[in-house]
Design an enzyme around this catalytic site. Sequence first.
Site, PDB file in Angstrom:
ATOM      1  N   GLU B  50       0.809  -1.218   0.000  1.00 44.25           N
ATOM      2  CA  GLU B  50       0.000   0.000   0.000  1.00 44.25           C
ATOM      3  C   GLU B  50       0.849   1.279   0.000  1.00 44.25           C
ATOM      4  O   GLU B  50       0.444   2.312  -0.515  1.00 44.25           O
ATOM      5  CB  GLU B  50      -0.838  -0.039   1.279  1.00 44.25           C
ATOM      6  CG  GLU B  50      -2.106   0.733   1.271  1.00 44.25           C
ATOM      7  CD  GLU B  50      -2.824   0.551   2.608  1.00 44.25           C
ATOM      8  OE1 GLU B  50      -2.949  -0.604   3.072  1.00 44.25           O
ATOM      9  OE2 GLU B  50      -3.241   1.552   3.194  1.00 44.25           O
ATOM     10  N   SER B  51       2.032   1.203   0.569  1.00 47.08           N
ATOM     11  CA  SER B  51       2.911   2.373   0.638  1.00 47.08           C
ATOM     12  C   SER B  51       3.405   2.798  -0.738  1.00 47.08           C
ATOM     13  O   SER B  51       4.002   3.853  -0.877  1.00 47.08           O
ATOM     14  CB  SER B  51       4.108   2.049   1.524  1.00 47.08           C
ATOM     15  OG  SER B  51       4.798   0.938   0.995  1.00 47.08           O
TER      16      SER B  51
END
Lengths: 308, 217
Positions: B50-51
Amino acid sequence: MTKLMTMRDAVGEHVDDGASLYISGFTHLIGFAAAREIIRQGRRGLRLIRMTPDVVYDLMTAAGCAREVAFGYLGNPGLGSLHAIRRAIEAGDLDHVEYTHGSLIAALRAGGSDLPFAPVPAVAGTDLAEVNPRVRRVRSPFGGEDVPLVEPLRPDVAFVHVHRSDPQGNAQTWGGLGDLKEAGFAARRVVVTAEEIVSEDVIRSDPGRTVLPAFAVDAVVHAPYGAHPSFAQGLYGRDNRYYRRWAELSRDPRALEEHIGAEVHDLPDHEAYVARHGVRLRELSRVGSSPSEPVEYGSNRETAAVQD
Amino acid sequence: MSAEARERTIDAAARWLQDDEIVLVGVGDPSIAAWRARAAHAPNLQLVYESGAVGSIPDASPLSIGDPTLVAQALGTMSVADMFDLVIGGGRIDTAFVGAAQIDRRGCLNSTVVGEYAHPKVRLPGSGGAAEILHGAKRVLVMSPLERRRFPEQVDFVSSRPRVSSELVVVTDRAVLARRPGEDELTLVELVAGETVEAVRAEVQWELRVASGLRTA
């Protein structure tokens, strides 16, 4: 025109009591040095906004800076709760505005792009709109279903920590880009804090790495290790030991007060913080080496010549 | 959950990952499940975080989803906005892991509050990216202990809701429940050896459907 100033002056000039504030960084490049200076200067009533408040806003809340926190994920990644924020919410001392990660970043992007709203279809069917008045629904004019929308966010001020910047504020970074571009363009005033201050020539040698151009930046602060205990890719690693320690320490308000005294108030500035933690910071800087291959942009003059 | 039960859950989750899939991984047990799948049967699994990290080959177990080890030597990094809009929202994720404190009959997940929102019994971290992930991913894997309090008929707060066209798989230490594309509720699809339908049903607060082809692992 150089915008270089000290962290003390940047906070003094750009952060007012009661301001809405965004300190950027999604795990990577979180602007802790800025947070510590804001605490040192005793700002009050701030409305804090971040996708993950992280330890950086737990620290500011414990220090009494905050009146509101807006977030997508309220936790210490991998380690459970953010205890200072939890306690303040439970005591009724801190308002909170709940988002999801996607809706918060969409709100920032809408703010930076001056859009009237941003569609956030993923929150349809969730209970988010019941608890966040900044999320509303409209009927899609293109047919189909109701679409949730989020109100744009324009923080009063953003602190954006990067690898390097020139004195004008042309800011470059690499690795995880996180939310820093969205935060920088959405905020009304932007302070870039940089691990390194470089000449404009260095910036111009690799324009593809620029995340914020100088015209979006109001002040530039040189802050080596300014993300600690967060990290800067290739320069120093994340201080997981600090995050773990925080997870324990933050359960106890008195221990927190002592910690903030020793790490913030007893130190005159970020340089003193770096000196105090020299051994650990050098340890965290042993990240080995994995440089990128240089890329070729071509010379302006010669490229133009061969095209004619 | 005992260490043994946890290992079993991780192994069961790993078996749901297929080679060549694009997998959105969280930290902790989902990461371990993804690595085990890569080592065992899915060497070309592509890990996405997700980063913004794509094609990560982490050396060590990361504590957060943005650790430096997820970026060094990765195939790409992108902004969180691009990850949510173009990758997750754009439907590029085959399988995603998310966590939840409560999972209900419809497959809605709660990671926000236990009890009333205004006066919660337990305040949890919130959706994070789960709402977007459940909306965008083709399949979502939730790893959870099979405990009655975690499986109410309706969650206290809908933090994230799966799309009708996607698949939701709940991997527990004793059984697997799944809501296949087009279905409207979770069904018992797999039992750990030695478990019974009755024992699993006792841990779920609604009349749990049982798949006609119920498997034993």
